[in-house]
Design an enzyme around this catalytic site. Sequence first.
Site, PDB file in Angstrom:
ATOM      1  N   ASN A   1      -9.093   5.151 -10.624  1.00 25.95           N
ATOM      2  CA  ASN A   1      -9.212   4.982  -9.178  1.00 25.95           C
ATOM      3  C   ASN A   1      -9.906   6.162  -8.513  1.00 25.95           C
ATOM      4  O   ASN A   1     -10.686   5.987  -7.569  1.00 25.95           O
ATOM      5  CB  ASN A   1      -7.830   4.770  -8.567  1.00 25.95           C
ATOM      6  CG  ASN A   1      -7.283   3.384  -8.828  1.00 25.95           C
ATOM      7  OD1 ASN A   1      -7.995   2.404  -8.676  1.00 25.95           O
ATOM      8  ND2 ASN A   1      -6.028   3.302  -9.232  1.00 25.95           N
TER       9      ASN A   1
ATOM     10  N   GLU B   1      -5.756   3.954   0.785  1.00 23.97           N
ATOM     11  CA  GLU B   1      -4.791   4.729   0.004  1.00 23.97           C
ATOM     12  C   GLU B   1      -5.415   6.019  -0.535  1.00 23.97           C
ATOM     13  O   GLU B   1      -4.949   6.572  -1.525  1.00 23.97           O
ATOM     14  CB  GLU B   1      -4.281   3.894  -1.172  1.00 23.97           C
ATOM     15  CG  GLU B   1      -3.497   2.666  -0.777  1.00 23.97           C
ATOM     16  CD  GLU B   1      -2.979   1.891  -1.965  1.00 23.97           C
ATOM     17  OE1 GLU B   1      -1.757   1.859  -2.176  1.00 23.97           O
ATOM     18  OE2 GLU B   1      -3.806   1.296  -2.699  1.00 23.97           O
TER      19      GLU B   1
ATOM     20  N   LYS C   1       0.850  -1.183   0.000  1.00 23.53           N
ATOM     21  CA  LYS C   1       0.000   0.000   0.000  1.00 23.53           C
ATOM     22  C   LYS C   1       0.895   1.246   0.000  1.00 23.53           C
ATOM     23  O   LYS C   1       1.991   1.245   0.568  1.00 23.53           O
ATOM     24  CB  LYS C   1      -0.901   0.012   1.228  1.00 23.53           C
ATOM     25  CG  LYS C   1      -1.938  -1.108   1.260  1.00 23.53           C
ATOM     26  CD  LYS C   1      -3.018  -0.908   0.211  1.00 23.53           C
ATOM     27  CE  LYS C   1      -4.158  -1.896   0.410  1.00 23.53           C
ATOM     28  NZ  LYS C   1      -5.240  -1.702  -0.585  1.00 23.53           N
TER      29      LYS C   1
ATOM     30  N   LYS D   1      -4.615   5.527 -15.076  1.00 23.93           N
ATOM     31  CA  LYS D   1      -5.088   4.598 -14.039  1.00 23.93           C
ATOM     32  C   LYS D   1      -5.516   5.372 -12.791  1.00 23.93           C
ATOM     33  O   LYS D   1      -6.488   5.000 -12.121  1.00 23.93           O
ATOM     34  CB  LYS D   1      -3.979   3.602 -13.695  1.00 23.93           C
ATOM     35  CG  LYS D   1      -4.325   2.619 -12.578  1.00 23.93           C
ATOM     36  CD  LYS D   1      -5.446   1.677 -12.958  1.00 23.93           C
ATOM     37  CE  LYS D   1      -5.794   0.694 -11.828  1.00 23.93           C
ATOM     38  NZ  LYS D   1      -4.692  -0.253 -11.531  1.00 23.93           N
TER      39      LYS D   1
END
Length: 306
Positions: free
Chosen positions: A189, A268, A77, A185
């Site tokens: 997210n 995160e 993470k 990406k």
Amino acid sequence: MKIVVVGAGAIGGLLGSFLQKSGEDVTFVDINKEHVRVIQSAGLSVVRPNGTEIFKVQATTDIKEAGRPDLIIFAVKAYDNQQAAEDCLKIVGPDTTVLTVQNGVGNVDTLSAVLGRDRIIAGTTAFGCTVLGPGKIQPSEQGSISIGELDGRITARLQNVVDTFAKAGVEMHMSQNVDSLIWTKLLVNVGINALGAITLLTNGQLLEYGETAALQEAVVQEGAAVAKAKGIAFMVDDILEHVRGVARGTYNNKASMRQDIERGSRTEVLAINGAIVAAGKELGIPTPVNETLTKLVKAIEKRGKL
């Protein structure tokens, strides 16, 4: 090739299983003692629609036991980056390559500062994966990996990593623009993770409610404005439609941030929606929706598991 997977959770476990199945020498390193204990005693269970595969793979909580690898797959993470990178100093050799396919931004900078920029290959993965319990994961049936050198060159070591994964049956792509890859990406997210964590909806369900669909559009547009100001182009023509397409294509998936919330774990969010907020402040670009979602996720984190 001797490969050490640092952070053998969902994606780390999946990538390591691919490589171990194709005959590579793989060792998992993870700080979760129970996860490691189960892998040591019973193997890593990968649950698929047609049955469960068991991978007898080496695993340890002590990185020094992993030996000196040719390749480190760095899959911790984001908030564990600094400590994990410093731990990697105990095993890296002069020719060790470090591959990060982590979510969010800032990972490359942290790894570069500790391990040296010339070691790092970066990229993203389109695989989804859920941790079902210690030593047990459930991946999506489809996915791919895209990686590249930080300077955009197509090098022998990059080709070697691509070939190694391809031999394992993984769809691979080489990129000459890693920043574009990572930010494309990132926006996926940004548009899925926090909303999934807050609402507990699946990725696809986010599109079925007008409220979450509107919030998704807003956070993606804020992220796109920040990327434009930074001079970063996306890998796709329409980033919002790309995010929506990923949500549809992974309809039943639980976002990784939702999985963290359900486990009562740290998320995160600061490396994802929070990264948009931080960059927006530096550039003078308002990001109020990303800021609101970041604060909500952090509040839910503090509440802990219900």
